[in-house]
Write a protein that holds these residues in place. Sequence first.
Motif, PDB file in Angstrom:
ATOM      1  N   THR A 122      14.603  11.744  -2.710  1.00  0.00           N
ATOM      2  CA  THR A 122      15.700  11.800  -1.729  1.00  0.00           C
ATOM      3  C   THR A 122      16.501  10.505  -1.734  1.00  0.00           C
ATOM      4  O   THR A 122      17.744  10.521  -1.709  1.00  0.00           O
ATOM      5  CB  THR A 122      15.134  12.064  -0.321  1.00  0.00           C
ATOM      6  N   GLU A 123      15.773   9.382  -1.784  1.00  0.00           N
ATOM      7  CA  GLU A 123      16.445   8.077  -1.802  1.00  0.00           C
ATOM      8  C   GLU A 123      17.340   7.941  -3.029  1.00  0.00           C
ATOM      9  O   GLU A 123      18.471   7.447  -2.947  1.00  0.00           O
ATOM     10  CB  GLU A 123      15.399   6.959  -1.779  1.00  0.00           C
ATOM     11  N   ARG A 124      16.834   8.377  -4.186  1.00  0.00           N
ATOM     12  CA  ARG A 124      17.640   8.272  -5.417  1.00  0.00           C
ATOM     13  C   ARG A 124      18.885   9.153  -5.345  1.00  0.00           C
ATOM     14  O   ARG A 124      19.988   8.743  -5.743  1.00  0.00           O
ATOM     15  CB  ARG A 124      16.785   8.668  -6.623  1.00  0.00           C
ATOM     16  N   LEU A 125      18.739  10.354  -4.827  1.00  0.00           N
ATOM     17  CA  LEU A 125      19.872  11.270  -4.751  1.00  0.00           C
ATOM     18  C   LEU A 125      20.933  10.781  -3.762  1.00  0.00           C
ATOM     19  O   LEU A 125      22.134  10.987  -3.967  1.00  0.00           O
ATOM     20  CB  LEU A 125      19.391  12.668  -4.362  1.00  0.00           C
ATOM     21  N   GLU A 126      20.479  10.109  -2.704  1.00  0.00           N
ATOM     22  CA  GLU A 126      21.415   9.635  -1.678  1.00  0.00           C
ATOM     23  C   GLU A 126      22.110   8.345  -2.080  1.00  0.00           C
ATOM     24  O   GLU A 126      23.311   8.168  -1.852  1.00  0.00           O
ATOM     25  CB  GLU A 126      20.683   9.442  -0.357  1.00  0.00           C
ATOM     26  N   ASN A 127      21.347   7.398  -2.698  1.00  0.00           N
ATOM     27  CA  ASN A 127      21.874   6.058  -2.955  1.00  0.00           C
ATOM     28  C   ASN A 127      22.362   5.836  -4.378  1.00  0.00           C
ATOM     29  O   ASN A 127      23.038   4.833  -4.659  1.00  0.00           O
ATOM     30  CB  ASN A 127      20.809   5.004  -2.624  1.00  0.00           C
ATOM     31  N   LYS A 128      21.983   6.747  -5.297  1.00  0.00           N
ATOM     32  CA  LYS A 128      22.400   6.644  -6.698  1.00  0.00           C
ATOM     33  C   LYS A 128      21.963   5.330  -7.351  1.00  0.00           C
ATOM     34  O   LYS A 128      22.612   4.824  -8.261  1.00  0.00           O
ATOM     35  CB  LYS A 128      23.935   6.765  -6.816  1.00  0.00           C
ATOM     36  N   LYS A 129      20.846   4.757  -6.874  1.00  0.00           N
ATOM     37  CA  LYS A 129      20.319   3.519  -7.442  1.00  0.00           C
ATOM     38  C   LYS A 129      18.885   3.732  -7.901  1.00  0.00           C
ATOM     39  O   LYS A 129      18.204   4.655  -7.476  1.00  0.00           O
ATOM     40  CB  LYS A 129      20.376   2.394  -6.400  1.00  0.00           C
ATOM     41  N   HIS A 130      18.425   2.806  -8.781  1.00  0.00           N
ATOM     42  CA  HIS A 130      17.033   2.859  -9.218  1.00  0.00           C
ATOM     43  C   HIS A 130      16.102   2.788  -8.007  1.00  0.00           C
ATOM     44  O   HIS A 130      16.332   2.020  -7.065  1.00  0.00           O
ATOM     45  CB  HIS A 130      16.694   1.665 -10.127  1.00  0.00           C
ATOM     46  N   VAL A 131      15.028   3.576  -8.046  1.00  0.00           N
ATOM     47  CA  VAL A 131      13.992   3.506  -7.025  1.00  0.00           C
ATOM     48  C   VAL A 131      12.686   3.129  -7.719  1.00  0.00           C
ATOM     49  O   VAL A 131      12.238   3.840  -8.622  1.00  0.00           O
ATOM     50  CB  VAL A 131      13.829   4.857  -6.293  1.00  0.00           C
ATOM     51  N   VAL A 132      12.111   2.000  -7.315  1.00  0.00           N
ATOM     52  CA  VAL A 132      10.848   1.539  -7.893  1.00  0.00           C
ATOM     53  C   VAL A 132       9.843   1.347  -6.772  1.00  0.00           C
ATOM     54  O   VAL A 132      10.044   0.516  -5.884  1.00  0.00           O
ATOM     55  CB  VAL A 132      11.025   0.221  -8.678  1.00  0.00           C
ATOM     56  N   LYS A 133       8.762   2.141  -6.791  1.00  0.00           N
ATOM     57  CA  LYS A 133       7.726   2.053  -5.775  1.00  0.00           C
ATOM     58  C   LYS A 133       6.375   1.991  -6.474  1.00  0.00           C
ATOM     59  O   LYS A 133       5.825   3.017  -6.889  1.00  0.00           O
ATOM     60  CB  LYS A 133       7.757   3.280  -4.851  1.00  0.00           C
ATOM     61  N   VAL A 134       5.855   0.787  -6.638  1.00  0.00           N
ATOM     62  CA  VAL A 134       4.551   0.601  -7.272  1.00  0.00           C
ATOM     63  C   VAL A 134       3.733  -0.354  -6.403  1.00  0.00           C
ATOM     64  O   VAL A 134       3.812  -1.569  -6.550  1.00  0.00           O
ATOM     65  CB  VAL A 134       4.687   0.041  -8.708  1.00  0.00           C
ATOM     66  N   ASP A 135       2.979   0.207  -5.477  1.00  0.00           N
ATOM     67  CA  ASP A 135       2.160  -0.618  -4.587  1.00  0.00           C
ATOM     68  C   ASP A 135       0.970  -1.170  -5.352  1.00  0.00           C
ATOM     69  O   ASP A 135       0.292  -0.448  -6.091  1.00  0.00           O
ATOM     70  CB  ASP A 135       1.657   0.211  -3.403  1.00  0.00           C
ATOM     71  N   GLU A 136       0.688  -2.461  -5.167  1.00  0.00           N
ATOM     72  CA  GLU A 136      -0.436  -3.085  -5.871  1.00  0.00           C
ATOM     73  C   GLU A 136      -1.772  -2.638  -5.292  1.00  0.00           C
ATOM     74  O   GLU A 136      -2.756  -2.499  -6.016  1.00  0.00           O
ATOM     75  CB  GLU A 136      -0.321  -4.611  -5.795  1.00  0.00           C
ATOM     76  N   LYS A 137      -1.820  -2.411  -3.998  1.00  0.00           N
ATOM     77  CA  LYS A 137      -3.079  -2.039  -3.340  1.00  0.00           C
ATOM     78  C   LYS A 137      -3.078  -0.559  -2.980  1.00  0.00           C
ATOM     79  O   LYS A 137      -2.074  -0.016  -2.523  1.00  0.00           O
ATOM     80  CB  LYS A 137      -3.277  -2.878  -2.069  1.00  0.00           C
ATOM     81  N   GLU A 138      -4.232   0.040  -3.189  1.00  0.00           N
ATOM     82  CA  GLU A 138      -4.370   1.444  -2.817  1.00  0.00           C
ATOM     83  C   GLU A 138      -4.370   1.577  -1.299  1.00  0.00           C
ATOM     84  O   GLU A 138      -4.860   0.708  -0.585  1.00  0.00           O
ATOM     85  CB  GLU A 138      -5.667   2.035  -3.383  1.00  0.00           C
ATOM     86  N   GLY A 139      -3.808   2.642  -0.793  1.00  0.00           N
ATOM     87  CA  GLY A 139      -3.805   2.899   0.634  1.00  0.00           C
ATOM     88  C   GLY A 139      -4.865   3.912   1.009  1.00  0.00           C
ATOM     89  O   GLY A 139      -5.775   4.211   0.225  1.00  0.00           O
ATOM     90  N   LYS A 140      -4.756   4.460   2.207  1.00  0.00           N
ATOM     91  CA  LYS A 140      -5.693   5.482   2.644  1.00  0.00           C
ATOM     92  C   LYS A 140      -5.428   6.777   1.875  1.00  0.00           C
ATOM     93  O   LYS A 140      -4.310   7.047   1.423  1.00  0.00           O
ATOM     94  CB  LYS A 140      -5.539   5.731   4.146  1.00  0.00           C
ATOM     95  N   ILE A 141      -6.455   7.573   1.740  1.00  0.00           N
ATOM     96  CA  ILE A 141      -6.310   8.866   1.086  1.00  0.00           C
ATOM     97  C   ILE A 141      -5.432   9.765   1.946  1.00  0.00           C
ATOM     98  O   ILE A 141      -5.651   9.899   3.156  1.00  0.00           O
ATOM     99  CB  ILE A 141      -7.681   9.523   0.846  1.00  0.00           C
ATOM    100  N   ILE A 142      -4.427  10.346   1.340  1.00  0.00           N
ATOM    101  CA  ILE A 142      -3.521  11.247   2.052  1.00  0.00           C
ATOM    102  C   ILE A 142      -3.942  12.681   1.787  1.00  0.00           C
ATOM    103  O   ILE A 142      -3.986  13.128   0.640  1.00  0.00           O
ATOM    104  CB  ILE A 142      -2.063  11.027   1.604  1.00  0.00           C
ATOM    105  N   GLU A 143      -4.268  13.389   2.836  1.00  0.00           N
ATOM    106  CA  GLU A 143      -4.681  14.789   2.711  1.00  0.00           C
ATOM    107  C   GLU A 143      -3.495  15.714   2.992  1.00  0.00           C
ATOM    108  O   GLU A 143      -2.526  15.320   3.637  1.00  0.00           O
ATOM    109  CB  GLU A 143      -5.823  15.102   3.680  1.00  0.00           C
ATOM    110  N   GLY A 144      -3.606  16.940   2.514  1.00  0.00           N
ATOM    111  CA  GLY A 144      -2.635  17.964   2.864  1.00  0.00           C
ATOM    112  C   GLY A 144      -1.462  18.110   1.921  1.00  0.00           C
ATOM    113  O   GLY A 144      -0.577  18.931   2.177  1.00  0.00           O
ATOM    114  N   THR A 145      -1.425  17.302   0.828  1.00  0.00           N
ATOM    115  CA  THR A 145      -0.329  17.459  -0.122  1.00  0.00           C
ATOM    116  C   THR A 145      -0.418  18.834  -0.782  1.00  0.00           C
ATOM    117  O   THR A 145      -1.470  19.217  -1.300  1.00  0.00           O
ATOM    118  CB  THR A 145      -0.378  16.371  -1.211  1.00  0.00           C
TER     119      THR A 145
END
Length: 448
Positions: free
Chosen positions: A125-148
Amino acid sequence: MYHIIMDNFTGKYCVVTYGCQMNLHESEKLAGILEDLGFTRIDNENNADIVVFNTCCIRENAEKKAEGNIGALKRIKRNKKDMIIAVGGCMTQQAGYADKLIKEFPFIDIVFGTHNLENFAEMLTERLENKKHVVKVDEKEGKIIEGTKKTRSSFPNGWVNITYGCNNFCTYCIVPYVRGRERSRAPEAILDECKQLLDAGYKEITLLGQNVNSYGQDLKTVDFAELIERISALDGDFRLRFMTNHPKDLNEKMVKAIAESPKTTRSVHLPVQAGSDRILKLMNRHYTRAEYLDKVALLRKYMPDIAITTDIMVGFPTETDEDFNDTVSLVKQVGFAGAFTFVYSPRTGTPAAKMAGQIPEEVSKERIMGLIDLQNGINRAQSKSYLGKETEILCEGFDEKKNKFLGRDTYGRMAYFDGKDLIGKFVNVKITKAGGISLYGELVSVKQ
């Protein structure tokens, strides 16, 4: 390489996957996310408006293949400027790799890491709205996300993650650096997912994790043996598989739970990697040759007919002819039902990549070809033991080239046979021909 392809109400979308079952299952999540946004499937990424590459970096060839296929889209995107190209997975999670990727392939729109997959909708959504590169690479793992949501692609088998990450730090392996530390899913979430699969008609559940048999060590409430017991108690006629196991974590409680379960298959994948104590120590595998053989004996004590498969690495730094011969003798002693054999591939950021004594490629190739010949001979002998006998097969699909249905028995042996409308059914097949790792037979009956 697998394909999961999408086409949405405004255009066409696809996910291209490299690597293991873990990556394939995560691509099912990406597919589910895209379907939640209204997208459906097509069959060719060259015609897509959004292409998502879910990458692997366990071995160099997987990384090079992904880079080659990403580069091949440059010409297409030049003529199709609105095309969105996203790259995620293990390859992008490596330190500094996201910046390198954008620099080498500036036409990429989105780069995301292994810890950011569940947030792909927001990135798109961010890429489609802003027309800019989106880079999301978190170094640390977060909590497990359920329900995907997941768009399953492997009926009648359903993949179910039970752990994420790894704590073992084998010296050749990049996984702890790109997948993070080991985290176990709550048993209730796992059981709910298994129930959903069974309610949907799935006949096999495969539990996934870098080391499934260390499940629950961070929870302190339920261990792997107890999880096996709980899943096995679910209603339905189904098989339960799991991969992969670490020999150091296999214990008698687990083996008894597997042996006593009416649902677990009689096959266990137990990677040995090498038969030399010296090499095992350099690999930081936390067991000796003798201890590994004790685990094999434990499995066969409770399940004499158990089929044990393994992973074996050839050409680890400083491996001598004597070390390799120790591996050969172990293969002969155990009599594996199958072996995934690999030539060691240096991974930047791992201790083994910095070790002196890297083995010349021609030496590693000669060794692995000898090992493959040995294992193929073992496979042929084991396959011949099926001749004239009946075995129960779960029909998994149809092979267009062979014009036959195919499926595996409880020991993991693949069989081909004729029939009609059999996918997802248990069938009895009488084996009339045995190949190396494959069987051919006649359909005897279909389980109702």
